[in-house]
Design a protein around this motif. Structure first.
Motif, PDB file in Angstrom:
ATOM      1  N   THR A   1       0.850  -1.195   0.000  1.00 15.69           N
ATOM      2  CA  THR A   1       0.000   0.000   0.000  1.00 15.69           C
ATOM      3  C   THR A   1       0.877   1.234   0.000  1.00 15.69           C
ATOM      4  OG1 THR A   1      -1.716  -1.179   1.231  1.00 15.69           O
ATOM      5  CG2 THR A   1      -1.853   1.215   1.198  1.00 15.69           C
TER       6      THR A   1
ATOM      7  N   GLN B   1       0.575   5.350   0.270  1.00 14.13           N
ATOM      8  CA  GLN B   1      -0.328   6.444   0.633  1.00 14.13           C
ATOM      9  C   GLN B   1       0.474   7.716   0.780  1.00 14.13           C
ATOM     10  OE1 GLN B   1      -2.042   4.837   4.257  1.00 14.13           O
ATOM     11  NE2 GLN B   1      -3.972   4.478   3.187  1.00 14.13           N
TER      12      GLN B   1
ATOM     13  N   SER C   1      -3.832   7.040  -2.787  1.00 10.77           N
ATOM     14  CA  SER C   1      -3.566   5.710  -2.245  1.00 10.77           C
ATOM     15  C   SER C   1      -3.569   4.715  -3.389  1.00 10.77           C
ATOM     16  CB  SER C   1      -4.640   5.345  -1.208  1.00 10.77           C
ATOM     17  OG  SER C   1      -4.401   4.045  -0.714  1.00 10.77           O
TER      18      SER C   1
END
Length: 152
Positions: free
Chosen positions: A78, A80, A109
């Motif tokens: 991930t 972000q 994101s």
């Protein structure tokens, strides 16, 4: 004689009539081309694999090393962060209006599924010239091994 061949009005007074006709026949799918992610996806990402590791390249023009948070959980990477606007010029004066604005700003994101067998505890990330390089090594037991053949 050839009047039947012209089945639509060309609207010669509109210079973009063909583009409008094309857009009506093939509606926007949200992708810039057939090989890309949907328009507006940020940051752009390349993922490659070697025998020893998976390499992820994150192209974040305008970002600094502190603007991106990278996390890995259950083979999911991930990314972000937040990209600010560049509405001020060098003198610090704020821009009053925009004629065209293609650079998106704000929070973003991205999530990427990673292959099995990676060791997230040994992951490393480097940043240089707007490109983040994430090195995700494979677990030792999953790396290819060369077996020596012995003569009998």
């Amino acid at each position: 004689m050839f009047g039947d061949l012209k089945r639509f009005d060309t609207h010669q007074y509109q210079p973009d009539w063909f583009q409008q006709l094309f857009d009506s026949l093939f509606p926007d799918t949200g992708a810039a081309d057939i090989r890309s992610v949907p328009r507006g996806s940020f940051p752009l990402i390349n993922v490659g694999r070697t025998d020893d590791a998976v390499h992820v390249y994150v192209f974040g023009a305008g970002l600094t090393a502190g603007d991106l948070e990278i996390s890995i959980q259950d083979n999911v990477l991930t990314l972000q962060g937040k990209r600010g606007t560049q509405d001020e010029d060098d003198a610090g004066e704020k821009a009053r209006s925009h004629y065209r604005r293609e650079r998106a700003s704000g929070e973003f994101s991205r999530t990427i599924a990673l292959p099995e067998g990676l060791d997230p505890d040994r992951a490393e990330a480097q940043f240089s010239n707007g490109v983040f390089r994430i090195h995700l090594p494979k677990r030792a037991e999953l790396k290819p091994r060369r077996v020596e053949i012995q003569a009998a």
